[in-house]
Design an enzyme around this catalytic site. Structure first.
Site, short mmCIF file in Angstrom:
data_model
loop_
_atom_site.label_atom_id
_atom_site.label_comp_id
_atom_site.label_asym_id
_atom_site.label_seq_id
_atom_site.Cartn_x
_atom_site.Cartn_y
_atom_site.Cartn_z
N LEU A 61 1.13 -1.17 0.07
CA LEU A 61 0.13 -0.13 0.03
C LEU A 61 1.07 1.17 -0.48
CD1 LEU A 61 -2.69 1.32 0.00
CD2 LEU A 61 -2.73 0.93 2.76
N GLU A 95 0.95 -7.95 6.08
CA GLU A 95 2.51 -8.00 7.21
C GLU A 95 2.61 -6.50 7.51
OE1 GLU A 95 1.95 -12.24 6.37
OE2 GLU A 95 2.67 -10.71 4.89
N ASN A 100 5.82 0.63 12.50
CA ASN A 100 4.79 1.62 11.72
C ASN A 100 3.27 1.79 12.37
OD1 ASN A 100 3.51 2.63 9.68
ND2 ASN A 100 4.22 1.69 7.42
N TYR A 107 -4.36 0.01 9.94
CA TYR A 107 -5.91 -1.83 9.30
C TYR A 107 -6.39 -1.19 10.55
CZ TYR A 107 -1.48 -1.85 5.45
OH TYR A 107 -1.28 -1.46 5.17
#
Length: 133
Positions: A61, A95, A100, A107
């Protein structure tokens, strides 16, 4: 505007994959799909994933730094989740680097939950497997 990657988009997306993630498109993978977000004709972001029957795995992404904080990543995820749900997908995974926090928060907002730790997934750093049922 979000759309499936066109033939014209392939080279710019592949160049970004190489530049940002140091990877190329997988060869001969019928499950690999790409969504692109465009501002007029410029690709501002993309989402790569493998959709294998009822399962989907997010691979990459990316949103161009000049377009960040405009909810482009959220829009790409929402679009993918809706399309996947319409196609009968029941499980999604990805993953994310343990450091991060921004991605983990994004998410989590879309129902992904921490499932496992993948030791040294990112070289010297661990990855977190996140799953959405």
């Amino acid at each position: 505007m979000i759309q499936k990657m066109s033939k014209e988009d392939r080279i710019p997306v592949e160049n970004l994959l190489k530049e940002v993630f140091s990877v190329s498109f997988p060869q001969d993978n019928p499950f690999f799909q790409v969504l692109v977000y465009k501002d007029q004709e410029q690709i501002c972001g993309f989402l790569c994933y493998d959709k294998m029957y009822e399962q989907l795995e997010i691979e990459y992404l990316y949103v161009d730094p000049a377009y960040r904080r405009k909810k482009i990543a959220s829009q790409l995820l929402e679009f993918m989740i809706q399309e996947a749900s319409n196609d009968g997908v029941t499980s999604m995974s990805l993953e994310v680097n343990e450091h991060n926090q921004i991605a983990q928060k994004l998410y989590s907002k879309y129902g992904f939950k921490k499932g496992a730790i993948r030791k040294k997934y990112y070289g010297s750093e661990d990855g977190i497997l996140m799953i959405r049922k």
